[in-house]
Design a protein around this motif. Structure first.
Motif, short mmCIF file in Angstrom:
data_model
loop_
_atom_site.label_atom_id
_atom_site.label_comp_id
_atom_site.label_asym_id
_atom_site.label_seq_id
_atom_site.Cartn_x
_atom_site.Cartn_y
_atom_site.Cartn_z
N LEU A 102 5.59 -2.96 1.51
CA LEU A 102 6.19 -2.58 0.23
C LEU A 102 6.00 -1.10 -0.11
N GLY A 103 5.15 -0.40 0.66
CA GLY A 103 4.89 0.99 0.33
C GLY A 103 4.02 1.14 -0.90
N ASP A 104 3.25 0.09 -1.23
CA ASP A 104 2.40 0.12 -2.42
C ASP A 104 0.91 0.03 -2.08
N GLN A 105 0.59 0.20 -0.79
CA GLN A 105 -0.80 0.08 -0.34
C GLN A 105 -1.49 1.43 -0.17
N GLY A 106 -0.84 2.50 -0.56
CA GLY A 106 -1.41 3.82 -0.37
C GLY A 106 -0.93 4.45 0.92
N GLY A 107 -1.47 5.61 1.24
CA GLY A 107 -1.12 6.30 2.47
C GLY A 107 -0.38 7.61 2.26
N GLY A 108 -0.13 7.98 1.00
CA GLY A 108 0.57 9.23 0.74
C GLY A 108 -0.37 10.39 0.50
N THR A 109 0.13 11.60 0.67
CA THR A 109 -0.65 12.79 0.35
C THR A 109 -0.12 13.35 -0.97
N ASN A 110 -0.22 12.55 -2.00
CA ASN A 110 0.19 12.92 -3.35
C ASN A 110 -0.72 12.19 -4.33
#
Length: 607
Positions: free
Chosen positions: A431-439
């Motif tokens: 879902l893209g809601d588990q983290g992993g971004g550099t923001n």
């Protein structure tokens, strides 16, 4: 008496001799011609009619498929699956696994003696689906690929029995493709309700065609999610806390707000509370209530350039429903920047490692020091953004469909590995809601970043939300966001939480808008339409641009080169240079967003 016994003995011997002679004649006269109705290696349909042809009179014929007994035939004709006066019943192959199978016919000259054996192989074929799940609710364009299990000359797609597309080259996409990037098929042309999509394959080796069917539904709602997605739980504290309690928790003491912002914040908190969202919850609490299940397919294939690489249930791929929403002050957005490769600090880059690429280390040097080992393309160092200082780079590994995104990316001193200040890992297809971004929100950078060709495609709208920072923010978080800037207490002037969604007035007819006396350029039209349909997600802050008059701006993250917009440089008399197109499009975006209605809307979740 003795004479009678002798007569009986002679009679028995005669019967036995006749039986033996008959058996010998039967065995000697048998000739097994072979199996007819099939050619060894043939690709077959669901029902096959295979006959063992025999000259002479066998005792019986036994048929086996893959070594398993199927049926026995005692009289001519000898068919796999049997027959009656109306002809053969046929053998149904549909229950077999797809692949190569073996038929064996054993011809018996007696009840236990095998006179001869004939065999043949056949192949059962099908097509598997990618990009569509059986029974899925869809809207707008779908990106569906049929993958045959055998080589074919063509694949023919039909919806509800009517042919809609024929594809003659790999990959076999409904609607076609350009070098592996599908054009998609617009389901908005179909009536609302259930539909069946069938693909028929024509084998290159000849034989029977094969087909595969999948169902889908075109509902009226544009924000429907799959049946697999778990509902997003209502926050208990959304009802137990008052509006004032939530406002106090998200306000920095002693930091004054702009005129009218306190009341506007109150209206926005009320909207979120009404849909069960407490924007004062910290990221640690939000992680505990995320959906546990989702559809494991993506809007576009996890291959090629990895466009839309998260689940079809990811919120940023769903259109915003009509209500509820709260209007922002008119003129709230007073500038727009496009983070292209022209010197922007927030420029994004990506690189795709394949199985043939070497393993490299990608290391986060700040505590906790973390090293990721993954396949990295040989050109990765050339993909590090050359403009600005942030240098975000996403390392996609196609062997396991994961991505590691780096902030302040640079080449390690050994010349082959990579270092960065901060890194995040994400599994694609989720879902893209588990983290992993550099923001600040930890939403994966690849989730909504504008990719090459999306804003300038002549016929296809951008099929997802956009994202990036805002000049002023709010000390609050909403799904799918998980965090905020550590320095937020110095910047807590805004009206949109981290992870919050801004929507351009959906009733605005963009085709009638003019800027500087001219219609909108193609990229401006595409970008504004995306913000209308899917929204702009606030995922970071730009503290260098905090205004003093209650106006702010947004910066759209992209991976594109500024030259893509060069043909549009005259929209506001910026000339035709490499950056002229970017400047013109920015002016157009600012003009429309500053002078028209903008709304804050709730997160797009299943309830």
């Amino acid at each position: 008496m003795l004479g009678r016994l002798k007569q009986c003995s002679y009679l028995f011997s005669l019967v036995f001799l006749v039986a033996v002679l008959t058996q010998g004649v039967r065995a000697a006269a048998l000739t097994c011609t072979g199996l007819t109705g099939i050619t060894s290696g043939q690709i077959v349909g669901d029902l096959i009619f295979v006959q063992e042809t025999v000259t002479g009179q066998p005792h019986h014929v036994d048929f086996f498929v893959d070594g398993v007994f199927e049926n026995e035939q005692e009289g001519k004709p000898y068919y796999l699956g049997g027959d009656d006066i109306n002809g053969p019943f046929g053998y149904d192959t549909s229950a077999l696994a797809y692949g190569t199978h073996r038929i064996e016919a054993k011809v018996y000259s007696s009840s236990s003696t095998v006179a001869c054996t004939n065999t043949a192989t056949f192949v059962t074929a099908t097509a598997t689906w990618s990009g569509l799940q059986d029974g899925q609710q869809v809207t707008g364009k779908i990106y569906v690929q049929a993958i045959p299990t055998v080589p074919v000359t063509k694949m023919v797609f039909a919806i509800d029995g009517a042919t809609v597309w024929t594809e003659g080259t790999v990959p076999y996409f409904l609607g076609g493709d350009n070098n592996g990037t599908p054009f998609g098929y617009n389901t908005d042309t179909l009536s609302s309700g259930d539909h069946k999509l069938t693909v028929t394959g024509y084998p290159s080796a000849g034989g029977s065609t094969f087909s595969s069917t999948i169902s889908f539904n075109t509902g009226s709602s544009t924000s429907d999610f799959s049946a697999a997605l778990s509902p997003y739980a209502r926050h208990e504290t959304a009802s137990s806390k008052s509006v004032e309690t939530i406002l106090n928790a998200t306000t920095t003491p002693g930091l004054p707000l702009y005129a009218g912002f306190a009341e506007k914040r109150r209206a926005i908190v009320t909207m979120y509370r009404n849909v069960g969202i407490d924007i004062s919850l910290p990221g640690s609490e939000l992680r505990k209530i995320q959906p546990e299940n989702w559809a494991d397919i993506t809007p576009q294939p996890l291959s090629g350039n990895y466009l839309q690489p998260y689940s079809i249930d990811a919120p940023f791929y769903h259109k915003i429903p009509a209500n509820p929403r709260v209007e922002l002050p008119r003129g709230y957005v007073n500038y727009v920047t496009l983070a292209t490769e022209d010197g922007s600090n927030t420029q994004q880059g990506y690189t795709i490692g394949k199985g043939s690429d070497p393993f490299r280390k990608v290391k986060q040097v700040n505590n906790p020091v973390t090293t990721y080992t993954r396949r990295v393309a040989a050109n990765a160092k050339s993909e590090i953004p050359v403009g600005g200082s942030d240098k975000h780079l996403s390392f996609i590994d196609s062997t396991d469909n994961t991505v590691v995104t780096c902030y302040h990316t640079r080449l390690n001193s050994n010349g082959v590995d990579f270092d960065c200040d901060w890194a995040g890992w994400s599994e694609l297809g989720t879902l893209g809601d588990q983290g992993g971004g550099t923001n600040a929100t930890d939403i994966p950078n690849l989730a909504m970043v504008l990719r090459e060709g999306e804003a300038t495609h002549p016929t296809r709208p951008i099929p997802h939300a956009l994202s990036g920072p805002m000049g002023i923010n709010w000390k609050a978080i909403v799904y799918p966001g998980l965090g905020m800037d550590g320095s937020i207490d110095n910047l807590n002037y805004g009206l949109v939480p981290y992870g919050g969604v801004i929507q351009l007035d959906p009733n605005l007819d963009l085709t009638q808008i003019t800027v500087n006396g001219r219609p909108l350029t193609l990229p401006a039209l595409r970008l504004l339409k995306a913000i209308q349909d899917y929204g702009y997600y606030v995922i970071d802050n730009r503290p260098d641009s905090v205004p003093t008059d209650g106006e702010t701006g947004l910066g759209i993250w992209t991976t594109i080169n500024a030259s893509e917009f060069s043909p549009f440089g005259n929209a506001k008399n910026h000339g035709t240079g490499t950056s002229a197109g970017v400047l013109s499009v920015q002016d157009e975006l600012k003009s429309v967003l500053n002078s028209n209605k903008l709304f804050v809307v709730p997160p797009l979740v299943k309830r």
